[in-house]
Scaffold this motif. Structure first.
Motif, PDB file in Angstrom:
ATOM      1  N   PHE A 147       0.732  -1.202  -0.008  1.00  0.00           N
ATOM      2  CA  PHE A 147       0.024   0.119  -0.055  1.00  0.00           C
ATOM      3  C   PHE A 147       0.645   1.329   0.027  1.00  0.00           C
ATOM      4  N   SER A 148       2.204   0.986  -0.201  1.00  0.00           N
ATOM      5  CA  SER A 148       2.988   2.204  -0.145  1.00  0.00           C
ATOM      6  C   SER A 148       2.950   2.988  -1.540  1.00  0.00           C
ATOM      7  N   PRO A 149       3.142   4.120  -1.755  1.00  0.00           N
ATOM      8  CA  PRO A 149       3.011   4.901  -3.071  1.00  0.00           C
ATOM      9  C   PRO A 149       4.246   4.501  -3.874  1.00  0.00           C
ATOM     10  N   LYS A 150       4.180   4.142  -5.052  1.00  0.00           N
ATOM     11  CA  LYS A 150       4.989   3.454  -6.129  1.00  0.00           C
ATOM     12  C   LYS A 150       5.688   4.774  -6.754  1.00  0.00           C
ATOM     13  N   ASP A 151       6.760   4.551  -7.228  1.00  0.00           N
ATOM     14  CA  ASP A 151       7.349   5.681  -8.155  1.00  0.00           C
ATOM     15  C   ASP A 151       6.696   5.797  -9.437  1.00  0.00           C
ATOM     16  N   VAL A 152       6.087   6.580  -9.897  1.00  0.00           N
ATOM     17  CA  VAL A 152       5.640   6.681 -11.182  1.00  0.00           C
ATOM     18  C   VAL A 152       6.377   7.062 -12.168  1.00  0.00           C
ATOM     19  N   GLU A 153       6.883   6.517 -13.290  1.00  0.00           N
ATOM     20  CA  GLU A 153       7.660   6.672 -14.496  1.00  0.00           C
ATOM     21  C   GLU A 153       6.862   7.872 -15.227  1.00  0.00           C
ATOM     22  N   GLU A 154       7.518   9.153 -15.704  1.00  0.00           N
ATOM     23  CA  GLU A 154       6.973  10.268 -16.296  1.00  0.00           C
ATOM     24  C   GLU A 154       6.762   9.813 -17.616  1.00  0.00           C
ATOM     25  N   GLU A 155       5.652  10.084 -18.341  1.00  0.00           N
ATOM     26  CA  GLU A 155       5.507   9.926 -19.631  1.00  0.00           C
ATOM     27  C   GLU A 155       6.075  10.937 -20.392  1.00  0.00           C
ATOM     28  N   GLU A 156       6.681  10.697 -21.498  1.00  0.00           N
ATOM     29  CA  GLU A 156       7.032  11.852 -22.362  1.00  0.00           C
ATOM     30  C   GLU A 156       6.161  12.374 -23.410  1.00  0.00           C
ATOM     31  N   HIS A 157       5.992  13.587 -23.248  1.00  0.00           N
ATOM     32  CA  HIS A 157       4.772  14.505 -23.901  1.00  0.00           C
ATOM     33  C   HIS A 157       5.659  14.878 -25.198  1.00  0.00           C
ATOM     34  N   GLU A 158       4.491  15.139 -26.343  1.00  0.00           N
ATOM     35  CA  GLU A 158       5.076  15.558 -27.456  1.00  0.00           C
ATOM     36  C   GLU A 158       5.231  16.986 -27.346  1.00  0.00           C
ATOM     37  N   SER A 159       6.340  17.488 -27.827  1.00  0.00           N
ATOM     38  CA  SER A 159       6.599  19.008 -27.766  1.00  0.00           C
ATOM     39  C   SER A 159       5.600  19.730 -28.234  1.00  0.00           C
ATOM     40  N   ASP A 160       5.346  20.960 -27.828  1.00  0.00           N
ATOM     41  CA  ASP A 160       4.296  21.958 -28.293  1.00  0.00           C
ATOM     42  C   ASP A 160       5.304  22.824 -29.165  1.00  0.00           C
ATOM     43  N   PRO A 161       5.053  23.034 -30.580  1.00  0.00           N
ATOM     44  CA  PRO A 161       5.963  23.721 -31.377  1.00  0.00           C
ATOM     45  C   PRO A 161       5.760  25.317 -30.883  1.00  0.00           C
ATOM     46  N   ARG A 162       4.727  25.612 -30.230  1.00  0.00           N
ATOM     47  CA  ARG A 162       4.991  27.215 -29.824  1.00  0.00           C
ATOM     48  C   ARG A 162       5.837  27.234 -28.521  1.00  0.00           C
ATOM     49  N   TRP A 163       6.068  26.299 -27.927  1.00  0.00           N
ATOM     50  CA  TRP A 163       7.029  26.440 -26.626  1.00  0.00           C
ATOM     51  C   TRP A 163       8.559  26.196 -27.265  1.00  0.00           C
ATOM     52  N   ASP A 164       8.585  25.166 -28.372  1.00  0.00           N
ATOM     53  CA  ASP A 164       9.748  24.946 -28.912  1.00  0.00           C
ATOM     54  C   ASP A 164      10.438  26.330 -29.567  1.00  0.00           C
ATOM     55  N   ALA A 165       9.561  26.996 -30.070  1.00  0.00           N
ATOM     56  CA  ALA A 165      10.164  28.197 -30.703  1.00  0.00           C
ATOM     57  C   ALA A 165      10.577  29.317 -29.382  1.00  0.00           C
ATOM     58  N   LEU A 166       9.873  29.418 -28.279  1.00  0.00           N
ATOM     59  CA  LEU A 166      10.488  30.086 -27.188  1.00  0.00           C
ATOM     60  C   LEU A 166      11.693  29.492 -26.712  1.00  0.00           C
ATOM     61  N   LYS A 167      11.812  28.186 -26.397  1.00  0.00           N
ATOM     62  CA  LYS A 167      13.001  27.558 -25.996  1.00  0.00           C
ATOM     63  C   LYS A 167      14.198  28.045 -27.087  1.00  0.00           C
ATOM     64  N   ASN A 168      14.001  28.024 -28.407  1.00  0.00           N
ATOM     65  CA  ASN A 168      14.725  28.513 -29.440  1.00  0.00           C
ATOM     66  C   ASN A 168      15.629  29.923 -29.014  1.00  0.00           C
ATOM     67  N   LEU A 169      14.513  30.777 -28.632  1.00  0.00           N
ATOM     68  CA  LEU A 169      14.727  32.219 -28.239  1.00  0.00           C
ATOM     69  C   LEU A 169      15.881  32.283 -27.163  1.00  0.00           C
ATOM     70  N   LYS A 170      15.739  31.392 -26.132  1.00  0.00           N
ATOM     71  CA  LYS A 170      16.722  31.060 -25.005  1.00  0.00           C
ATOM     72  C   LYS A 170      17.950  30.721 -25.377  1.00  0.00           C
ATOM     73  N   ASN A 171      18.018  29.678 -26.304  1.00  0.00           N
ATOM     74  CA  ASN A 171      19.024  29.072 -26.596  1.00  0.00           C
ATOM     75  C   ASN A 171      20.112  30.159 -27.570  1.00  0.00           C
ATOM     76  N   LYS A 172      19.281  31.120 -28.161  1.00  0.00           N
ATOM     77  CA  LYS A 172      20.042  32.023 -29.167  1.00  0.00           C
ATOM     78  C   LYS A 172      21.056  33.013 -28.374  1.00  0.00           C
ATOM     79  N   ASN A 173      20.588  33.362 -27.085  1.00  0.00           N
ATOM     80  CA  ASN A 173      21.136  34.477 -26.313  1.00  0.00           C
ATOM     81  C   ASN A 173      22.484  33.852 -25.567  1.00  0.00           C
TER      82      ASN A 173
END
Length: 173
Positions: A147-173
Motif C-alpha cells: 500500500f505504499s506509493p510507488k514511483d511513477v515513471e513520467e510519460e514523454e509528452h509531445e513537444s508543443d511547437p509554440r514552446w519549442d520556438a520560445l526555447k529556441n529564443l533562449k538558446n540563441k542568447n
C-alpha cells in the motif's frame, strides 16, 4: 535550573586520579528540559568516570537502560535498550565555551561541572531514527509495501511547437 544542580560533579575537593559517580535517570530528568521526547518511561543508569588531572578533567559518560518507543509501522509501544558512551575533555579558561566537539572550557573559578546536558544528548543520540518493534512480522512489512506509493515513471509528452520556438529564443542568447 535548580534541579539540574543534582547533576553537578564537584571536582574541587577530589584528589588527582579516577573517581566514579552514578546517576539514575527517569522521566523527571527529561521534564527539566523544555523539549518533546521521542520516548516514554525511561529507566536509565548513568555511570560517570572522572579522571582528574592537575590542569584538566576527563569525563567518560556511559548510559544504559530502557526506554519505551512507539513503532513506526504498528503504533504499538515496545521497550528499546539504550546504550551509549561519550568522552569529554574539560579544560579551564576565562569563560564557558563548548564550541569544540569534544572539549569544553569552563571558568577557572568553577568548582563543579554540570553533566545534565551531556547525559541528555547521550540518551537522545541513542534513540534510533526508524523505530521498529521486534514484533513486526514479514507479513506486516509486505502489507506496508503493497500500500505504499510507488514511483511513477513520467510519460514523454509531445513537444508543443509554440514552446519549442520560445526555447529556441533562449538558446540563441
Amino acid at each position: 535550573m535548580d534541579k539540574l544542580r543534582n547533576y553537578d560533579v564537584s571536582f574541587s575537593g577530589l584528589k588527582t586520579g579516577k573517581h566514579e559517580f552514578k546517576f539514575e535517570i527517569d522521566k523527571e530528568f527529561f521534564q527539566l528540559f523544555d523539549t518533546e521526547q521521542d520516548f516514554t518511561n525511561p529507566k536509565i543508569t548513568v555511570d560517570v568516570l572522572l579522571d582528574k588531572h592537575s590542569t584538566f578533567l576527563e569525563f567518560e559518560i556511559k548510559v544504559s537502560g530502557m526506554v519505551e518507543l512507539v513503532c513506526d509501522i504498528t503504533n504499538e509501544n515496545f521497550d528499546h535498550p539504550i546504550e551509549n558512551q561519550i568522552k569529554v575533555l574539560v579544560k579551564f579558561g576565562e569563560e564557558y565555551d563548548d564550541s569544540e566537539e569534544d572539549v569544553i572550557t569552563i571558568p577557572t573559578s568553577d568548582h563543579a561541572f554540570n553533566i545534565a546536558q551531556l547525559i541528555y544528548e547521550n540518551v537522545a543520540l541513542s534513540i534510533p531514527m526508524k523505530k521498529l518493534s521486534p514484533n513486526v512480522t514479514e507479513e506486516d512489512l509486505a502489507i506496508l509495501d503493497k500500500f505504499s506509493p510507488k514511483d511513477v515513471e513520467e510519460e514523454e509528452h509531445e513537444s508543443d511547437p509554440r514552446w519549442d520556438a520560445l526555447k529556441n529564443l533562449k538558446n540563441k542568447n
